[in-house]
Design a protein around this motif. Structure first.
Motif, PDB file in Angstrom:
ATOM      1  N   GLU A   1       0.991  -1.155   0.095  1.00  0.00           N
ATOM      2  CA  GLU A   1       0.125  -0.028   0.078  1.00  0.00           C
ATOM      3  C   GLU A   1       0.943   1.459  -0.046  1.00  0.00           C
ATOM      4  O   GLU A   1       1.927   1.200   0.641  1.00  0.00           O
ATOM      5  CB  GLU A   1      -0.917  -0.249   1.108  1.00  0.00           C
ATOM      6  N   PRO A   2       0.501   2.399  -0.841  1.00  0.00           N
ATOM      7  CA  PRO A   2       1.163   3.489  -0.454  1.00  0.00           C
ATOM      8  C   PRO A   2       1.076   4.210   0.833  1.00  0.00           C
ATOM      9  O   PRO A   2       0.139   3.770   1.527  1.00  0.00           O
ATOM     10  CB  PRO A   2       0.403   4.442  -1.480  1.00  0.00           C
ATOM     11  N   VAL A   3       2.042   4.916   1.412  1.00  0.00           N
ATOM     12  CA  VAL A   3       1.956   5.492   2.607  1.00  0.00           C
ATOM     13  C   VAL A   3       0.851   6.625   2.737  1.00  0.00           C
ATOM     14  O   VAL A   3       0.447   6.898   3.880  1.00  0.00           O
ATOM     15  CB  VAL A   3       3.336   6.087   3.027  1.00  0.00           C
ATOM     16  N   HIS A   4       0.387   7.261   1.573  1.00  0.00           N
ATOM     17  CA  HIS A   4      -0.518   8.185   1.817  1.00  0.00           C
ATOM     18  C   HIS A   4      -1.739   7.811   2.258  1.00  0.00           C
ATOM     19  O   HIS A   4      -2.063   6.771   1.955  1.00  0.00           O
ATOM     20  CB  HIS A   4      -0.590   9.160   0.480  1.00  0.00           C
ATOM     21  N   GLY A   5      -2.734   8.861   2.508  1.00  0.00           N
ATOM     22  CA  GLY A   5      -4.214   8.330   2.894  1.00  0.00           C
ATOM     23  C   GLY A   5      -5.054   8.613   1.772  1.00  0.00           C
ATOM     24  O   GLY A   5      -4.654   8.575   0.448  1.00  0.00           O
ATOM     25  N   SER A   6      -6.527   9.054   2.130  1.00  0.00           N
ATOM     26  CA  SER A   6      -7.456   8.731   1.158  1.00  0.00           C
ATOM     27  C   SER A   6      -7.542  10.208   0.538  1.00  0.00           C
ATOM     28  O   SER A   6      -8.273  10.420  -0.483  1.00  0.00           O
ATOM     29  CB  SER A   6      -8.754   8.308   1.623  1.00  0.00           C
ATOM     30  N   ALA A   7      -7.005  11.268   1.133  1.00  0.00           N
ATOM     31  CA  ALA A   7      -7.013  12.653   0.517  1.00  0.00           C
ATOM     32  C   ALA A   7      -8.544  12.879  -0.109  1.00  0.00           C
ATOM     33  O   ALA A   7      -8.479  13.345  -1.422  1.00  0.00           O
ATOM     34  CB  ALA A   7      -5.904  12.753  -0.667  1.00  0.00           C
ATOM     35  N   PRO A   8      -9.464  13.047   0.828  1.00  0.00           N
ATOM     36  CA  PRO A   8     -10.761  13.506   0.236  1.00  0.00           C
ATOM     37  C   PRO A   8     -10.920  14.762  -0.682  1.00  0.00           C
ATOM     38  O   PRO A   8     -11.695  14.669  -1.263  1.00  0.00           O
ATOM     39  CB  PRO A   8     -11.713  13.213   1.519  1.00  0.00           C
ATOM     40  N   ASP A   9      -9.871  15.667  -0.345  1.00  0.00           N
ATOM     41  CA  ASP A   9      -9.926  17.150  -0.815  1.00  0.00           C
ATOM     42  C   ASP A   9      -9.680  17.073  -2.238  1.00  0.00           C
ATOM     43  O   ASP A   9     -10.111  17.754  -2.925  1.00  0.00           O
ATOM     44  CB  ASP A   9      -9.183  17.983  -0.114  1.00  0.00           C
ATOM     45  N   ILE A  10      -9.023  15.823  -2.547  1.00  0.00           N
ATOM     46  CA  ILE A  10      -8.723  16.080  -4.337  1.00  0.00           C
ATOM     47  C   ILE A  10      -9.197  14.490  -4.866  1.00  0.00           C
ATOM     48  O   ILE A  10      -8.979  14.105  -5.990  1.00  0.00           O
ATOM     49  CB  ILE A  10      -7.117  15.996  -4.570  1.00  0.00           C
ATOM     50  N   ALA A  11      -9.764  13.644  -3.956  1.00  0.00           N
ATOM     51  CA  ALA A  11     -10.731  12.386  -4.338  1.00  0.00           C
ATOM     52  C   ALA A  11     -11.440  12.695  -5.924  1.00  0.00           C
ATOM     53  O   ALA A  11     -12.102  13.693  -5.876  1.00  0.00           O
ATOM     54  CB  ALA A  11     -11.212  11.728  -3.565  1.00  0.00           C
ATOM     55  N   GLY A  12     -11.397  11.844  -6.633  1.00  0.00           N
ATOM     56  CA  GLY A  12     -12.343  11.658  -7.869  1.00  0.00           C
ATOM     57  C   GLY A  12     -11.801  12.704  -8.940  1.00  0.00           C
ATOM     58  O   GLY A  12     -12.710  13.056  -9.848  1.00  0.00           O
ATOM     59  N   GLN A  13     -10.753  13.507  -8.410  1.00  0.00           N
ATOM     60  CA  GLN A  13     -10.332  14.665  -9.573  1.00  0.00           C
ATOM     61  C   GLN A  13      -9.324  14.112 -10.630  1.00  0.00           C
ATOM     62  O   GLN A  13      -8.728  15.122 -11.259  1.00  0.00           O
ATOM     63  CB  GLN A  13     -10.082  15.839  -9.024  1.00  0.00           C
TER      64      GLN A  13
END
Ligand code: IPM
Ligand code: MG
Length: 360
Positions: free
Chosen positions: A282-294
């Protein structure tokens, strides 16, 4: 070779970055004539929505049957005020535990083409190349007693940082073996000036060092380590630490690499009878909802995790190198997402995935 891989896209940008990682996996498998058997399952917030639990039994069942599992990210803002037991993250902690992947390998390196992406001075970070080995299935993340009780001014919250000698020994051996294949330096990180838990950690790691006399061991307190990571990152080769310290230090390490989107990880458990290691990637980053789906997220952490899978779970070193070289090539071309602050227009998530495939 037949590669049986389970994909757990999870939430937010997890879906987008795993799509590109799978594209790369398909491409490299085709090129090197391996057959791919891919399945997909639910984890995290997506799983709560569809089945009411962050880790459905079906997901665990499929993960136990697969040769390796690739995970995106979990977490959704709508669960921000929900207790830990019911959060998407619980699914991630549960799958790590179910697979018994006790050693989380998080390589942190700088790329010459990305030096400008880091806020730190180039001469400080240039040539950084370390692996953080984070204990992943114990410590304060899992310890009991835990919970919140009482009321009013007496409301009390408890978590427990607990390790057994056996848990420390196995992750320490993994870290020493890795160091042996690298620059033969291991730094163990703890808080032994305050915590008994860390005193046991330091004692056991020092004992295990006796089995690896060719590896130089030093110990750092975690607060000092946090400082040394940005003061003198080249001093580190393999960094061994407990679960929560490793979580925190690896986000700091991401600053050295230019962006948290760059960091891959491999979580390794026991060796199976076939000789393959149980692995969750898995990548270390999270789900980053602020840029999700873009279509903006950096897929290179996820793609790098595919390289780690090829190497550790399948022993396909050449294929892993092909992916890593392609990542380096694409970075050199400047075809990167916005997090890496490219000089020109940023590439999209899918453009980066396609560019890595072409480079392979
Ligand atoms: C990580 C993440 C997870 C962790 C969260 C999402 C539970 O921060 O993998 O670093 O703390 O392990
Ligand atoms: Mg983290």
């Amino acid at each position: 070779m037949n590669l049986k891989v389970l994909i757990l896209p999870g939430d937010g940008i997890g879906v987008e970055v795993t799509r590109e990682a799978v594209r790369v996996l398909e491409h490299v498998s085709h090129k090197y004539q391996h057959t791919l058997e891919i399945s997909e399952a639910l984890l995290g917030g997506a799983a709560i929505h569809q089945s009411g639990t962050p880790l459905p039994d079906k997901t665990v069942e499929l993960a136990l049957k697969a040769d390796a599992t690739l995970l995106g990210a979990v977490g959704l803002p709508e669960f921000d005020n929900v207790p830990p037991e019911k959060r998407p993250e619980k699914g991630l902690l549960g799958i790590r535990k179910a697979l018994g992947v006790f050693a989380n390998l998080r390589p942190v390196r700088t790329y010459s083409s990305l030096l400008e992406s880091s806020p730190l001075k180039n001469h400080l970070i240039e040539g950084t190349d370390m692996i953080i080995v984070r204990e992943l299935t114990g410590g304060i993340y899992y310890g009991t007693p835990r919970g919140i009780s009482g009321e009013g001014a007496g409301t009390t919250a408890v978590n427990t940082m607990v390790y057994t000698r056996a848990e420390i020994e196995r992750v320490a051996r993994m870290a020493f073996r890795l160091a042996r294949g690298r620059r033969k330096k291991l730094t163990s990180v703890d808080k032994s000036n305050v915590l008994e838990n860390s005193q046991l950690w330091r004692k056991v790691v020092t004992e295990v060092a006796g089995e690896f006399e060719d590896v130089a061991l030093d110990h750092l307190l975690v607060d000092n380590c946090a400082m040394q990571l940005v003061l003198n990152p080249r001093r580190f080769d393999v960094v061994l630490t407990e679960n929560m310290f490793g979580d925190i230090l690896s986000d700091e390490g991401a600053v050295l690499a230019g962006s948290i989107g760059m960091l891959p990880s491999a979580s390794i458990g026991e060796q199976r009878e076939s000789g393959a290691w149980v692995g969750l990637y898995e990548p270390v980053h999270g789900s980053a909802p602020d840029i999700a789906g873009q279509n903006k997220a950096n897929p290179l952490g996820a793609i790098g995790s595919v390289a780690a899978m090829l190497e550790y779970s399948f022993g396909l070193k050449q294929e892993a190198e092909a992916v890593n070289r392609a990542i380096e090539f694409v970075l050199g071309q400047g075809r990167v997402t916005a997090d890496l602050k490219p000089a020109g227009a940023p590439a999209t998530t899918s453009e980066v995935g396609e560019a890595v495939c072409s480079a392979i």
